[in-house]
Design a protein around this motif. Structure first.
Motif, short mmCIF file in Angstrom:
data_model
loop_
_atom_site.label_atom_id
_atom_site.label_comp_id
_atom_site.label_asym_id
_atom_site.label_seq_id
_atom_site.Cartn_x
_atom_site.Cartn_y
_atom_site.Cartn_z
N GLU A 6 0.83 -1.20 0.00
CA GLU A 6 0.00 0.00 0.00
C GLU A 6 0.87 1.26 0.00
OE1 GLU A 6 -2.40 -0.44 3.49
OE2 GLU A 6 -3.40 -2.27 2.78
N ASP A 7 0.87 1.95 -1.15
CA ASP A 7 1.57 3.24 -1.30
C ASP A 7 2.98 3.16 -0.73
OD1 ASP A 7 1.83 5.91 -2.10
OD2 ASP A 7 1.19 6.66 -0.14
N LEU A 8 3.73 2.17 -1.17
CA LEU A 8 5.06 1.90 -0.61
C LEU A 8 6.11 2.83 -1.20
CD1 LEU A 8 6.88 0.10 1.15
CD2 LEU A 8 7.07 -1.46 -0.80
N HIS A 9 6.79 3.53 -0.31
CA HIS A 9 7.94 4.35 -0.66
C HIS A 9 9.15 3.84 0.12
CE1 HIS A 9 5.72 7.87 -2.53
NE2 HIS A 9 4.74 7.22 -1.94
N PHE A 10 10.32 3.90 -0.52
CA PHE A 10 11.54 3.53 0.20
C PHE A 10 12.71 4.35 -0.34
CE2 PHE A 10 15.45 1.14 0.89
CZ PHE A 10 15.38 0.95 2.27
N THR A 11 13.44 4.95 0.59
CA THR A 11 14.63 5.72 0.26
C THR A 11 15.81 5.13 1.01
OG1 THR A 11 13.32 7.74 -0.05
CG2 THR A 11 15.69 8.01 0.24
N TYR A 12 16.88 4.80 0.29
CA TYR A 12 18.09 4.27 0.92
C TYR A 12 18.81 5.38 1.68
CZ TYR A 12 17.69 -0.19 -1.54
OH TYR A 12 17.26 -1.42 -1.98
N PRO A 13 19.65 5.00 2.66
CA PRO A 13 20.40 6.02 3.43
C PRO A 13 21.22 6.96 2.55
CG PRO A 13 20.56 3.89 4.50
CD PRO A 13 19.87 3.65 3.19
N SER A 14 21.60 6.48 1.36
CA SER A 14 22.38 7.33 0.44
C SER A 14 21.54 8.44 -0.18
CB SER A 14 22.97 6.47 -0.68
OG SER A 14 21.92 5.89 -1.46
N GLY A 15 20.21 8.34 0.00
CA GLY A 15 19.33 9.33 -0.59
C GLY A 15 18.64 8.87 -1.86
N VAL A 16 18.98 7.68 -2.35
CA VAL A 16 18.36 7.14 -3.56
C VAL A 16 16.92 6.72 -3.25
CG1 VAL A 16 18.39 5.30 -5.28
CG2 VAL A 16 20.54 6.37 -4.55
N GLU A 17 15.98 7.29 -4.00
CA GLU A 17 14.57 6.95 -3.82
C GLU A 17 14.26 5.77 -4.72
OE1 GLU A 17 10.19 9.13 -3.73
OE2 GLU A 17 11.88 10.10 -4.73
N ALA A 18 14.18 4.56 -4.13
CA ALA A 18 14.06 3.33 -4.92
C ALA A 18 12.62 2.96 -5.24
CB ALA A 18 14.74 2.17 -4.19
N LEU A 19 11.69 3.29 -4.35
CA LEU A 19 10.27 3.01 -4.57
C LEU A 19 9.47 4.29 -4.36
CD1 LEU A 19 9.90 -0.40 -2.68
CD2 LEU A 19 10.18 -0.05 -5.15
N ARG A 20 8.54 4.53 -5.29
CA ARG A 20 7.80 5.80 -5.28
C ARG A 20 6.29 5.55 -5.38
NH1 ARG A 20 11.62 9.28 -9.52
NH2 ARG A 20 13.61 8.66 -8.60
#
Length: 279
Positions: A6-20
């Motif tokens: 459900e509306d999954l977002h994920f940002t790695y510690p490096s700042g890369v936004e992998a899921l939007r």
């Protein structure tokens, strides 16, 4: 066991936004292939299913469990994960010990562990290699050991990360045999793959990802015919699908059986008289 993202977002510690903002639901017993170029977010997505990653925003439900609230070792009761590189998950002295490690850790009774190990070894054609050190086997056979070690856990959901990469035709056939056996056992099967022909022949639903989003999701006969959408993530339709398009087939074909059916229909149409065809 239903999977709800459900509306999954994920940002790695490096700042890369992998899921939007990924949202999808996978019903029990579905066969789902996730495709897309490197960096599309495929592996990041599936690592949320067993708790290896936790959402930056949104949530993931495995049945009634919110993965952000459940420990990884408990999620392993519901989600089995076969890594792309078998060497990332093999560490025991013998094949049998490796395959038994998962069900033992899940606390299954000894008799059930024995039955699960024997079944997994048989299914992966490893029975005669049970006492061999996994690292004395070829990479293809180590892949089968990794598969067997997850099969033996008897989880309702099984994830395969690039199962055919670097494998020969015989090993791919073994993998397909295992997939079919898991289907008969009503397991939910999810794969990440760049092998679009393997995807078309063994999975019913395809999710196309690009830049951390879902670009298309649906039956393979629909999704694999969306050439423009696939091109956005540098994926080509399967060979038979492209050939069917060149031949002008009305429907999208994904498997040899579908191709032959469409070809027979075309030939039957051509054999009929012009009057019959107009009718």
């Amino acid at each position: 066991m239903r999977i709800s993202v459900e509306d999954l977002h994920f940002t790695y510690p490096s700042g890369v936004e992998a899921l939007r903002g990924v949202s999808l639901t996978i019903e029990p017993g579905e066969r789902v292939a996730i495709v897309g170029q490197n960096g599309a977010g495929k592996t990041t997505l599936v690592k949320h299913l067993n708790g290896l990653l936790r959402p930056t925003q949104g949530r993931v439900l495995i049945g009634d469990w919110d993965t952000s609230q459940v420990e990884v070792h408990r999620l392993a009761q519901r989600v089995g994960y076969v890594f792309q590189n078998p060497d990332d998950q093999l560490f025991c002295r013998t094949v049998a010990e490796e395959v038994a490690f998962g069900p033992r850790n899940l606390g299954y009774p000894l008799e059930r562990v024995k039955q699960l190990v024997e079944d997994a070894l048989r299914l992966a054609e490893l029975t005669d290699k049970a006492e061999v050190n996994p690292y004395d086997l070829s990479p293809s056979w180590r892949k089968m050991v990794a598969l067997a070690s997850v099969i033996a856990m008897d989880t309702p959901i099984v994830i395969f990360d690039e199962p055919t990469t670097g494998q020969d035709a015989r090993t791919i056939h073994r993998i397909e045999h295992i997939l079919e056996a898991l289907v008969q056992r009503q397991k939910t099967i999810i794969t990440i793959t760049h092998d679009i022909d393997f995807c078309a022949e063994n999975f019913e639903r395809v999710v196309v990802m690009g830049q951390g989003r879902v670009l298309a999701d649906g039956p393979k006969e629909i999704v694999l015919g969306k050439v423009d959408v696939l091109a956005q993530t540098y994926v080509e339709p399967p060979q038979l699908t492209r050939l069917g398009m060149r031949l002008g087939f009305e429907q999208t074909v994904c498997t040899p059986a579908q191709f032959l059916d469409a070809l027979r229909h075309r030939l039957d149409h051509l054999r009929r008289s012009p009057t019959e065809r107009e009718g």
